[in-house]
Design an enzyme around this catalytic site. Structure first.
Site, mmCIF file in Angstrom:
data_model
loop_
_atom_site.group_PDB
_atom_site.id
_atom_site.type_symbol
_atom_site.label_atom_id
_atom_site.label_comp_id
_atom_site.label_asym_id
_atom_site.label_seq_id
_atom_site.Cartn_x
_atom_site.Cartn_y
_atom_site.Cartn_z
ATOM 1 N N GLU A 247 -8.393 18.853 49.571
ATOM 2 C CA GLU A 247 -7.465 19.665 48.398
ATOM 3 C C GLU A 247 -8.367 20.748 47.801
ATOM 4 O OE1 GLU A 247 -4.222 18.934 48.392
ATOM 5 O OE2 GLU A 247 -4.305 16.964 49.788
ATOM 6 N N CYS A 281 -5.303 24.476 40.168
ATOM 7 C CA CYS A 281 -5.334 24.825 41.611
ATOM 8 C C CYS A 281 -4.235 25.604 42.266
ATOM 9 C CB CYS A 281 -5.521 23.650 42.552
ATOM 10 S SG CYS A 281 -4.367 22.456 42.286
HETATM 11 P P1 NAP Z 1 -16.381 21.911 42.828
HETATM 12 O O1 NAP Z 1 -17.308 22.710 42.114
HETATM 13 O O2 NAP Z 1 -16.051 21.826 44.118
HETATM 14 O O3 NAP Z 1 -16.482 20.277 42.477
HETATM 15 C C1 NAP Z 1 -15.716 19.255 42.883
HETATM 16 C C2 NAP Z 1 -16.439 18.008 42.946
HETATM 17 O O4 NAP Z 1 -17.346 18.204 44.132
HETATM 18 C C3 NAP Z 1 -17.325 17.651 41.793
HETATM 19 O O5 NAP Z 1 -17.061 16.170 41.630
HETATM 20 C C4 NAP Z 1 -18.689 18.168 42.249
HETATM 21 O O6 NAP Z 1 -19.753 17.480 41.455
HETATM 22 C C5 NAP Z 1 -18.653 17.736 43.736
HETATM 23 N N1 NAP Z 1 -19.659 18.376 44.499
HETATM 24 C C6 NAP Z 1 -20.459 19.515 44.123
HETATM 25 N N2 NAP Z 1 -21.171 19.814 45.207
HETATM 26 C C7 NAP Z 1 -21.113 18.920 46.210
HETATM 27 C C8 NAP Z 1 -21.619 18.523 47.489
HETATM 28 N N3 NAP Z 1 -22.556 19.383 48.129
HETATM 29 N N4 NAP Z 1 -21.235 17.463 48.250
HETATM 30 C C9 NAP Z 1 -20.255 16.720 47.626
HETATM 31 N N5 NAP Z 1 -19.567 16.846 46.257
HETATM 32 C C10 NAP Z 1 -20.219 17.839 45.830
HETATM 33 O O7 NAP Z 1 -15.016 22.389 42.019
HETATM 34 P P2 NAP Z 1 -14.486 22.252 40.494
HETATM 35 O O8 NAP Z 1 -15.122 23.224 39.886
HETATM 36 O O9 NAP Z 1 -14.817 20.633 40.017
HETATM 37 O O10 NAP Z 1 -13.120 22.171 40.703
HETATM 38 C C11 NAP Z 1 -12.332 23.618 40.707
HETATM 39 C C12 NAP Z 1 -12.096 23.779 42.254
HETATM 40 O O11 NAP Z 1 -11.100 22.777 42.501
HETATM 41 C C13 NAP Z 1 -11.151 25.155 42.504
HETATM 42 O O12 NAP Z 1 -11.301 25.527 43.366
HETATM 43 C C14 NAP Z 1 -9.362 24.246 42.397
HETATM 44 O O13 NAP Z 1 -8.716 25.072 42.869
HETATM 45 C C15 NAP Z 1 -9.832 22.882 43.283
HETATM 46 N N6 NAP Z 1 -8.757 22.184 42.837
HETATM 47 C C16 NAP Z 1 -7.786 21.976 43.949
HETATM 48 C C17 NAP Z 1 -6.856 20.980 43.746
HETATM 49 C C18 NAP Z 1 -5.768 20.838 44.902
HETATM 50 O O14 NAP Z 1 -5.208 19.783 44.720
HETATM 51 N N7 NAP Z 1 -5.603 21.386 45.773
HETATM 52 C C19 NAP Z 1 -6.628 20.305 42.569
HETATM 53 C C20 NAP Z 1 -7.529 20.667 41.480
HETATM 54 C C21 NAP Z 1 -8.650 21.345 41.983
HETATM 55 P P3 NAP Z 1 -20.581 18.072 40.367
HETATM 56 O O15 NAP Z 1 -19.625 18.274 39.221
HETATM 57 O O16 NAP Z 1 -21.854 17.043 40.105
HETATM 58 O O17 NAP Z 1 -21.155 19.507 41.122
#
Ligand code: NAP
Length: 474
Positions: A247, A281
């Site tokens: 997602e 998102c």
């Molecule tokens: P993110 O930086 O991608 O982080 C999401 C999760 O992934 C965090 O728990 C992060 O851990 C972890 N992560 C980071 N690097 C990783 C790796 N190499 N392998 C596995 N996991 C890893 O996203 P965010 O900044 O928290 O959230 C914003 C994004 O989420 C936006 O793009 C938004 O659109 C999207 N989003 C989508 C939806 C949907 O339903 N489509 C809903 C909400 C948000 P750390 O925090 O420890 O880095």
């Protein structure tokens, strides 16, 4: 507040810890453990050992646990909302709204636990099937790894672990590093609600370290990820044969057709663009409005946006607060400045106070700029006029993302035409793309991801169909 890892129903300390500070004023919120690779493996061991206990729970028992968690959230909603204000700088009203949705999500998950079933298959419809009948059952996949983002730390966790438990699975959860306390609070409520120890394990630590172990361990049956497209793509590339749902992000758009009474939608567009500082998102990032309404819409959007109050997240009068980090506030400000340098008009906002960026409305923005074609994930909305509906649809589709889109129109034919042509996972007619209730199918196309959430759809993703064919002996 200090939290260790939550593994097998007990707290497990680590050598290394991480301090979490408020994105708004930098005050110390608390300290959490940082898991090593071997501690993540311990969490997977616990989830593996608990699989038989979870499989043995009846639909009634799974439903009861999920309903009890919903009730506990309802009872402790102010405490839970305070966690969101502190760790995520989510304004209080938005935080309370998230908790209320979390309650709904767990109740919907309980409903799905009770109605999870298969179907009868008419085996004897084929010549070789004479005398036989068949049916399917939905079995748990096993261990689900849930990796979640910072922006809805309660409800997006609920969207993963709710259906996972409804389907009889066990879970290892890795919350975003900035928002771990909500995940530990959730684990405590599940413990109080009677979930078997080891069915939910919460490991905090760096995305790369914890994430890599979860994505590569052969015992994990499925990775359910919500977050940014680059991380989602990296997970999919490493996951091998595991089931993966992603997602991801978007630069969601709404079309406002000619003949619409714009007074009825201004407040809705302001909410869609600036709720939780645009860190949603399906935040409304792009508005395509018929040229006959363009000037009026711009003027009224500015008036409504200027009424928003920025400030402390835990105040009921606050509409927007700080972005999740200084780096993100810098980035959003830079994207606005780049657009301005390129000739865009900033109708309002874009001013910086600490990590707050005031809600910004931009016009005359070239299509190739980051504020138009990438996900801002901040308080920015861009408005463009159009003359032909077909052009507006093409412009909405001119995006690497495709999560949800909206169209306001008085004409049913235009609404249905847009519903057919828009390349997204969901089309909202007479509403903004930001609309979501928790039982509806939700997910994207293109770089917005694969798979669907919404409790019924997520339970289907998190269970395996098994066919049983019966040849009666007499
Ligand atoms: P993110 O930086 O991608 O982080 C999401 C999760 O992934 C965090 O728990 C992060 O851990 C972890 N992560 C980071 N690097 C990783 C790796 N190499 N392998 C596995 N996991 C890893 O996203 P965010 O900044 O928290 O959230 C914003 C994004 O989420 C936006 O793009 C938004 O659109 C999207 N989003 C989508 C939806 C949907 O339903 N489509 C809903 C909400 C948000 P750390 O925090 O420890 O880095």
């Amino acid at each position: 507040m200090k939290k260790d890892l939550w593994i097998n129903g007990r707290w497990v300390p680590t050598e290394q810890t991480l301090t979490i500070h408020s994105p708004f004023d930098g005050h110390l919120v608390g300290e959490v453990s940082v898991a090593t690779s071997s501690q993540v493996s311990l969490a997977i061991d616990a989830a593996e050992r608990t699989r038989p206990a979870m499989r043995a729970l009846s639909a009634y028992e799974r439903g009861e646990i999920l309903d009890r968690v919903a009730e506990l959230f309802d009872k402790r909603r102010h405490e839970a909302a305070a966690i969101l204000c502190a760790e995520a700088a989510k304004p209080l009203n938005a935080a309370l709204a998230e908790i209320d949705r979390t309650v709904q999500t767990y109740h919907f998950a309980a409903d799905e636990a009770r109605r999870l079933s298969g179907e009868m298959i008419p085996i004897d419809a084929a010549p070789g099937g004479k005398g036989r009948f068949g049916f399917t059952i939905q079995e748990p996949l096993g261990i689900i790894a849930a990796i979640t983002p910072f922006n809805f730390p309660f409800n997006l966790v609920a969207h993963k672990i709710g259906p996972a438990f409804a389907g009889g699975n066990t879970v290892v959860l890795k919350p975003a590093s900035q928002t771990p306390f909500s995940a530990f609070f959730t684990a405590e409520l599940f413990h109080d609600a009677g979930l078997p120890a080891g069915a939910l394990n919460v490991v905090t630590g760096s995305g790369a370290v914890v994430g890599d172990v979860l994505v590569e361990d052969e015992r994990i049956a499925m990775v359910t990820f919500t977050g940014s497209p680059p991380v989602g793509k990296a997970i999919k590339a490493k996951a091998g044969l595991k089931k993966v749902t992603l997602e991801l992000g978007s630069n969601s758009a709404v079309i406002i057709d000619q003949g619409v009474d714009i007074d009825t939608l201004i407040d809705r567009c302001v909410v869609g663009a600036f709720s939780f500082q645009g860190q949603v998102c399906i935040s409304l990032q792009r508005i395509f409005v018929h040229s006959s309404l363009y000037a009026d819409l711009c003027q009224k959007m500015v008036i409504a946006t200027k009424k928003l109050n920025g400030g402390q997240p835990d105040k009921a009068t606050t509409d927007y607060s700080a972005l999740i980090s200084e780096k993100d506030a810098d980035r959003v400000q830079q994207w606005i400045k780049t657009a301005e340098d390129d000739g865009a008009t900033v109708l309002c906002g874009g001013e910086r106070t600490g990590n707050m960026v005031s809600p910004a409305i931009l016009t005359n923005v070239a299509k190739g700029l980051k504020v138009s074609c990438q996900e801002v994930f901040g308080p920015v909305v861009v408005i463009w006029p159009f003359d032909e509906l077909g052009d507006a649809i093409d412009q909405v589709n001119d995006s690497v993302y495709g999560l949800q889109a909206g169209i306001y129109t008085p004409l049913l034919d235009n609404a249905l035409h847009a519903a057919k042509k828009l390349e997204v996972g969901g089309v909202m007619i007479n509403d903004i793309p930001t609309f979501r209730v928790d039982q509806m199918p939700y997910g994207g196309v293109k770089e917005s991801g694969t798979g669907r959430e919404g409790l019924h759809y997520a339970v289907t993703e998190m269970t395996e169909m098994k066919l049983v064919v019966v040849k009666p002996s007499t």
